[in-house]
Design an enzyme around this catalytic site. Structure first.
Site, PDB file in Angstrom:
ATOM      1  N   ASP A  44      68.168  -0.510  -9.900  1.00  0.00           N
ATOM      2  CA  ASP A  44      67.438  -1.503  -9.102  1.00  0.00           C
ATOM      3  C   ASP A  44      68.008  -1.572  -7.679  1.00  0.00           C
ATOM      4  OD1 ASP A  44      69.821  -2.673  -9.841  1.00  0.00           O
ATOM      5  OD2 ASP A  44      68.942  -4.606 -10.414  1.00  0.00           O
ATOM      6  N   ASP A  83      67.027   0.692 -15.053  1.00  0.00           N
ATOM      7  CA  ASP A  83      67.631  -0.636 -14.890  1.00  0.00           C
ATOM      8  C   ASP A  83      66.588  -1.708 -15.180  1.00  0.00           C
ATOM      9  OD1 ASP A  83      70.277  -1.107 -14.243  1.00  0.00           O
ATOM     10  OD2 ASP A  83      69.996  -1.004 -12.078  1.00  0.00           O
ATOM     11  N   LYS A 112      69.168  -0.302 -18.957  1.00  0.00           N
ATOM     12  CA  LYS A 112      70.474  -0.901 -18.660  1.00  0.00           C
ATOM     13  C   LYS A 112      70.263  -2.374 -18.334  1.00  0.00           C
ATOM     14  CE  LYS A 112      72.886   0.194 -14.784  1.00  0.00           C
ATOM     15  NZ  LYS A 112      72.925  -1.111 -14.077  1.00  0.00           N
ATOM     16  N   GLU A 114      72.292  -5.958 -17.091  1.00  0.00           N
ATOM     17  CA  GLU A 114      73.496  -6.602 -16.539  1.00  0.00           C
ATOM     18  C   GLU A 114      73.868  -7.826 -17.366  1.00  0.00           C
ATOM     19  OE1 GLU A 114      73.489  -7.556 -12.346  1.00  0.00           O
ATOM     20  OE2 GLU A 114      72.749  -5.565 -11.806  1.00  0.00           O
ATOM     21  N   GLU A 181      81.400  -2.191 -13.143  1.00  0.00           N
ATOM     22  CA  GLU A 181      81.290  -2.120 -11.683  1.00  0.00           C
ATOM     23  C   GLU A 181      82.268  -3.083 -11.012  1.00  0.00           C
ATOM     24  OE1 GLU A 181      77.304  -2.650 -10.108  1.00  0.00           O
ATOM     25  OE2 GLU A 181      78.064  -2.594  -8.058  1.00  0.00           O
TER      26      GLU A 181
END
Ligand SMILES: Nc1nc(=O)c2c([nH]1)NC[C@@H]1CN(c3ccc(C(=O)N[C@@H](CCC(=O)O)C(=O)O)cc3)CN21
Ligand SMILES: CC(C)C(=O)C(=O)O
Ligand SMILES: [Mg+2]
Length: 264
Positions: A44, A83, A112, A114, A181
């Site tokens: 993204d 994402d 994916k 977050e 990250e």
């Protein structure tokens, strides 16, 4: 062309060989990356480097699907990850419906998501329903506004412990890999050792099971964006500016088009 990675081959890579991931947003660049990268992430981050927005929050699921289709067209034999954008995974039901949309409308191999402990139930709901999920812990770009900036994690004991707990909860939930990250190398190493699934780092030191970078950063096209974790393997912006400058000069002076560029 190397053989397409599978979830099993990626999991077997842990401790054996490093996993290389790069983002791509279109078919053309995906086709250039396919011979070297193990996995391509349709990140993204494209909302920033492709669309020019100040953060990732405003990209839609439909836009992610469009770019994922393009990447899958350009790299049909590469493991592709889409994402899940901000706001597309607020509830278990919504997350599953949207991940199903991604699987039905693209040839992505995984999505994916977050988040850590607070998303573990939701990730489990997806993995229970045949959606392959990669978790994403540490610095979470989709939380930039609520956190008031991009904050590296692991410099204090509280965030260190939190990210460790996040990684373990996401592993428990059935995610087959993890992106970590913006953490200290000590935290990157500790998470990599604490979970059995492969851990792919970005700004997380060298001890993770693999690395991911945004293509436009590592090729030097995104001049405005140069955080510490980016290494430039090409001075893309400089080369492009020189080439387009040359083209403009030749058009103005009449050198281009020459005889060989002109129809008979
Ligand atoms: N082009 C691009 N590349 C990326 O890596 C990326 C995106 N976009 N968009 C989504 C997120 C946002 N990312 C970011 C954005 C800013 C920093 C940053 O400002 N880092 C500071 C760290 C400050 C600190 O030490 O706490 C730095 O100076 O590196 C880091 C990651 C990574 N992701
Ligand atoms: C930075 C990577 C991991 C990402 O999530 C993205 O490109 O959106
Ligand atoms: Mg992202």
């Amino acid at each position: 062309m190397p053989k397409k990675e599978t979830i099993t081959s990626l999991q077997q890579a842990k401790g054996e060989r490093k996993i290389t991931m790069i983002t791509a947003y279109d078919a053309l660049f995906a086709s250039l990356f396919r011979e070297s990268a193990d996995m391509i992430l349709v990140g993204d981050s494209l909302n920033m480097s492709f669309k020019g927005e100040p953060d990732t929050l405003s990209i839609t699921l439909e836009q992610m699907i469009y770019h994922t289709q393009a990447v899958c067209n350009g790299a049909p034999d590469t493991f592709v990850v889409c994402d899940m954008p901000f706001g597309s995974t607020n509830t278990k039901e919504e997350a599953l419906a949207n991940a199903v949309k991604v699987f039905q409308q693209t040839r992505a191999d995984a999505v994916k998501i977050e988040g850590g402990c607070e998303r573990a139930d939701l990730v489990e709901h997806l993995t229970d329903n045949a959606i392959a999920v990669i978790g994403h812990v540490g610095l979470l770009p989709q939380s930039v506004r609520s956190e008031g900036g991009y904050k590296v994690k692991g410099r204090d004991e509280e965030s260190f412990k939190q990210v460790m707990a996040d990684a373990k909860a996401i592993e428990e939930s059935g995610a087959f890999a993890l992106v970590i990250e913006g953490v200290t190398p000590a935290l990157g190493k500790a998470v990599t050792e604490a979970v059995k699934i492969p851990v792919i780092g970005i700004g997380a030191g060298k001890e993770t099971d693999g690395q991911v970078l945004v293509w436009s950063d590592m090729l030097g096209f995104f001049e405005a964006f140069k955080p510490k974790f980016v290494k430039r393997y090409l001075e893309g912006a400089k080369l492009v500016k020189e080439a387009v400058g040359e083209y403009a000069k030749e058009v103005r002076s009449g050198i281009f088009p020459a005889e060989e560029h002109t129809y008979k």
